[in-house]
Design a protein around this motif. Structure first.
Motif, PDB file in Angstrom:
ATOM      1  N   MET A 165       9.499   5.410 -28.300  1.00  0.00           N
ATOM      2  CA  MET A 165       8.443   5.965 -29.161  1.00  0.00           C
ATOM      3  C   MET A 165       7.417   4.879 -29.510  1.00  0.00           C
ATOM      4  N   THR A 166       6.187   5.306 -29.742  1.00  0.00           N
ATOM      5  CA  THR A 166       5.117   4.411 -30.146  1.00  0.00           C
ATOM      6  C   THR A 166       4.501   4.916 -31.443  1.00  0.00           C
ATOM      7  N   SER A 167       3.535   4.144 -31.980  1.00  0.00           N
ATOM      8  CA  SER A 167       2.849   4.579 -33.194  1.00  0.00           C
ATOM      9  C   SER A 167       2.094   5.876 -32.920  1.00  0.00           C
ATOM     10  N   PRO A 168       2.057   6.789 -33.878  1.00  0.00           N
ATOM     11  CA  PRO A 168       1.327   8.051 -33.667  1.00  0.00           C
ATOM     12  C   PRO A 168      -0.140   7.798 -33.349  1.00  0.00           C
ATOM     13  N   ALA A 169      -0.640   8.511 -32.370  1.00  0.00           N
ATOM     14  CA  ALA A 169      -2.033   8.352 -31.968  1.00  0.00           C
ATOM     15  C   ALA A 169      -2.908   9.496 -32.451  1.00  0.00           C
ATOM     16  N   ASN A 170      -2.274  10.627 -32.819  1.00  0.00           N
ATOM     17  CA  ASN A 170      -3.059  11.815 -33.140  1.00  0.00           C
ATOM     18  C   ASN A 170      -2.387  12.615 -34.256  1.00  0.00           C
ATOM     19  N   PRO A 171      -2.466  12.124 -35.508  1.00  0.00           N
ATOM     20  CA  PRO A 171      -1.801  12.827 -36.609  1.00  0.00           C
ATOM     21  C   PRO A 171      -2.595  14.039 -37.092  1.00  0.00           C
TER      22      PRO A 171
ATOM     23  N   LEU B  36       5.772   4.595 -39.439  1.00  0.00           N
ATOM     24  CA  LEU B  36       5.925   5.100 -38.074  1.00  0.00           C
ATOM     25  C   LEU B  36       5.416   4.118 -37.026  1.00  0.00           C
ATOM     26  N   ASP B  37       4.885   2.968 -37.460  1.00  0.00           N
ATOM     27  CA  ASP B  37       4.565   1.901 -36.506  1.00  0.00           C
ATOM     28  C   ASP B  37       5.832   1.362 -35.842  1.00  0.00           C
ATOM     29  N   ASP B  38       6.971   1.507 -36.543  1.00  0.00           N
ATOM     30  CA  ASP B  38       8.264   1.110 -35.981  1.00  0.00           C
ATOM     31  C   ASP B  38       8.783   2.274 -35.135  1.00  0.00           C
ATOM     32  N   PRO B  39       8.978   2.065 -33.850  1.00  0.00           N
ATOM     33  CA  PRO B  39       9.390   3.177 -32.989  1.00  0.00           C
ATOM     34  C   PRO B  39      10.753   3.755 -33.318  1.00  0.00           C
ATOM     35  N   ALA B  40      11.565   3.051 -34.121  1.00  0.00           N
ATOM     36  CA  ALA B  40      12.887   3.551 -34.467  1.00  0.00           C
ATOM     37  C   ALA B  40      12.865   4.541 -35.624  1.00  0.00           C
ATOM     38  N   VAL B  41      11.728   4.677 -36.293  1.00  0.00           N
ATOM     39  CA  VAL B  41      11.632   5.516 -37.486  1.00  0.00           C
ATOM     40  C   VAL B  41      11.286   6.953 -37.093  1.00  0.00           C
ATOM     41  N   ASP B  42      12.058   7.900 -37.636  1.00  0.00           N
ATOM     42  CA  ASP B  42      11.816   9.326 -37.394  1.00  0.00           C
ATOM     43  C   ASP B  42      10.871   9.932 -38.414  1.00  0.00           C
ATOM     44  N   ILE B  43      11.094   9.580 -39.686  1.00  0.00           N
ATOM     45  CA  ILE B  43      10.367  10.184 -40.803  1.00  0.00           C
ATOM     46  C   ILE B  43       9.935   9.061 -41.738  1.00  0.00           C
ATOM     47  N   ALA B  44       8.739   9.183 -42.284  1.00  0.00           N
ATOM     48  CA  ALA B  44       8.251   8.213 -43.262  1.00  0.00           C
ATOM     49  C   ALA B  44       7.967   8.915 -44.576  1.00  0.00           C
ATOM     50  N   THR B  45       8.104   8.178 -45.664  1.00  0.00           N
ATOM     51  CA  THR B  45       7.798   8.730 -46.975  1.00  0.00           C
ATOM     52  C   THR B  45       7.323   7.605 -47.879  1.00  0.00           C
ATOM     53  N   LEU B  46       7.130   7.901 -49.173  1.00  0.00           N
ATOM     54  CA  LEU B  46       6.532   6.955 -50.103  1.00  0.00           C
ATOM     55  C   LEU B  46       7.402   6.760 -51.335  1.00  0.00           C
TER      56      LEU B  46
ATOM     57  N   PRO C  93      10.936  -9.633 -51.744  1.00  0.00           N
ATOM     58  CA  PRO C  93       9.643  -9.865 -52.397  1.00  0.00           C
ATOM     59  C   PRO C  93       8.504  -9.884 -51.377  1.00  0.00           C
ATOM     60  N   GLY C  94       7.469  -9.107 -51.668  1.00  0.00           N
ATOM     61  CA  GLY C  94       6.329  -9.043 -50.774  1.00  0.00           C
ATOM     62  C   GLY C  94       6.441  -8.008 -49.675  1.00  0.00           C
ATOM     63  N   GLN C  95       7.616  -7.435 -49.483  1.00  0.00           N
ATOM     64  CA  GLN C  95       7.811  -6.430 -48.439  1.00  0.00           C
ATOM     65  C   GLN C  95       7.367  -5.072 -48.964  1.00  0.00           C
ATOM     66  N   THR C  96       6.637  -4.323 -48.162  1.00  0.00           N
ATOM     67  CA  THR C  96       6.085  -3.045 -48.611  1.00  0.00           C
ATOM     68  C   THR C  96       6.595  -1.850 -47.814  1.00  0.00           C
ATOM     69  N   VAL C  97       7.400  -2.075 -46.792  1.00  0.00           N
ATOM     70  CA  VAL C  97       8.020  -0.995 -46.031  1.00  0.00           C
ATOM     71  C   VAL C  97       9.485  -1.340 -45.812  1.00  0.00           C
ATOM     72  N   GLY C  98      10.369  -0.372 -46.073  1.00  0.00           N
ATOM     73  CA  GLY C  98      11.793  -0.614 -45.886  1.00  0.00           C
ATOM     74  C   GLY C  98      12.532   0.658 -45.541  1.00  0.00           C
ATOM     75  N   ARG C  99      13.750   0.487 -45.069  1.00  0.00           N
ATOM     76  CA  ARG C  99      14.555   1.626 -44.646  1.00  0.00           C
ATOM     77  C   ARG C  99      15.211   2.304 -45.841  1.00  0.00           C
ATOM     78  N   ALA C 100      15.172   3.626 -45.859  1.00  0.00           N
ATOM     79  CA  ALA C 100      15.834   4.390 -46.914  1.00  0.00           C
ATOM     80  C   ALA C 100      17.313   4.520 -46.595  1.00  0.00           C
TER      81      ALA C 100
ATOM     82  N   ILE D 155      14.814   7.372 -42.004  1.00  0.00           N
ATOM     83  CA  ILE D 155      13.661   7.508 -42.888  1.00  0.00           C
ATOM     84  C   ILE D 155      13.289   6.124 -43.401  1.00  0.00           C
ATOM     85  N   ASP D 156      12.041   5.740 -43.249  1.00  0.00           N
ATOM     86  CA  ASP D 156      11.548   4.506 -43.848  1.00  0.00           C
ATOM     87  C   ASP D 156      10.540   4.854 -44.938  1.00  0.00           C
TER      88      ASP D 156
END
Length: 254
Positions: free
Chosen positions: A1-7, A121-131, A155-162, A220-221
């Motif tokens: 998988m790659t980053s979404p190109a057409n959301p 979703l920039d990480d190809p291993a991620v299926d679903i993203a949330t906030l 500290p300083g990290q803004t994206v992580g695995r749920a 989910i990340d």
């Protein structure tokens, strides 16, 4: 998988609500609430925006504002199911590779949050993203109506695995707790898989739909954002939203 190109952004909405019947059409300074949510999606500028409507009057309101709407079955068990039906109708050829599901009762959602939901979703291993956002109010740490996302962020990290979502005060120990924001970005194949899964045991126990994905091995990340949008569920929430969206004001931190 790659980053979404057409959301694409899809906003599910239905008139039935126990505490605030007809809330998609609730007036906020001369426009229905659902139109405010649609505008936030358009402002994000990540792709086309459609509203997945359970009733024709919602579709009429969106079309009157210049937007696109898709009429869906009224009996879907969840917003995710409604989004998937609308996607199939609006894009049967599969041109859109990611779907941002923005709840129709978030009129104060910031356009930047819609954009941020796609970052994991920039990480190809991620299926679903949330906030999620850091919980600032002490009372929210123990409030079961504030859903907590269990993520290990350095500290300083803004994206992580749920690792889990819960109404309980988790995790234990010192450190921040994270308020989950119910906005999701799915890879197209992940959404199709998710809506076909049976309800999970923990999903039923916690009454949290996202646990179904975790229980069935989906990843989910979570992207960290600064603000939690106001979800409108009651007449009091509606009055608060009207104050936050008064002419001359923009959706703000609360």
């Amino acid at each position: 998988m790659t980053s979404p190109a057409n959301p694409i952004v899809v906003i599910p909405a239905r008139m039935q609500s126990t505490r605030l019947p007809g809330k998609p059409l609730a007036d906020i300074h001369g426009e229905p609430m659902i139109v405010h949510v649609w505008r936030r999606g358009v402002e994000a500028d990540v792709g086309p925006v459609i509203v997945a409507c359970a009733e024709p009057e919602i579709a009429d309101a969106i079309k009157a504002a210049g937007g696109a709407a898709v009429l869906t079955r009224p009996d879907h068990r969840s917003g995710s199911d409604r989004v998937f039906e609308a996607l199939q109708k609006a894009d049967p050829d599969g041109r859109f590779d990611a779907i941002v599901n923005v709840q129709g009762d978030l009129p104060t959602i910031e356009a930047s949050a819609v954009c941020a939901s796609l970052r994991p979703l920039d990480d190809p291993a991620v299926d679903i993203a949330t906030l999620a956002a850091v919980i600032a109010e002490p009372g929210d740490r123990t409030n079961p109506n504030v859903v907590k996302a269990v993520i290990g962020l350095a500290p300083g990290q803004t994206v992580g695995r749920a690792h889990y979502f819960s109404r309980a005060t988790v995790p234990a120990g010192d450190g921040p707790l994270y308020h989950h924001i119910g906005l999701y970005a799915y890879r197209r194949e992940a959404l199709e898989r998710f809506v076909k899964l049976p309800q999970g045991i923990l999903e039923a126990r916690e009454r949290l739909e996202q646990l179904r994905a975790l229980e069935h091995g989906m990843r989910i990340d979570v992207a960290l954002v600064d603000t939690v949008p106001l979800g409108v569920d009651t007449p009091a929430d509606l009055e608060r939203a009207r104050g936050m969206l008064a002419p001359g004001r923009r959706p703000s931190r609360f």
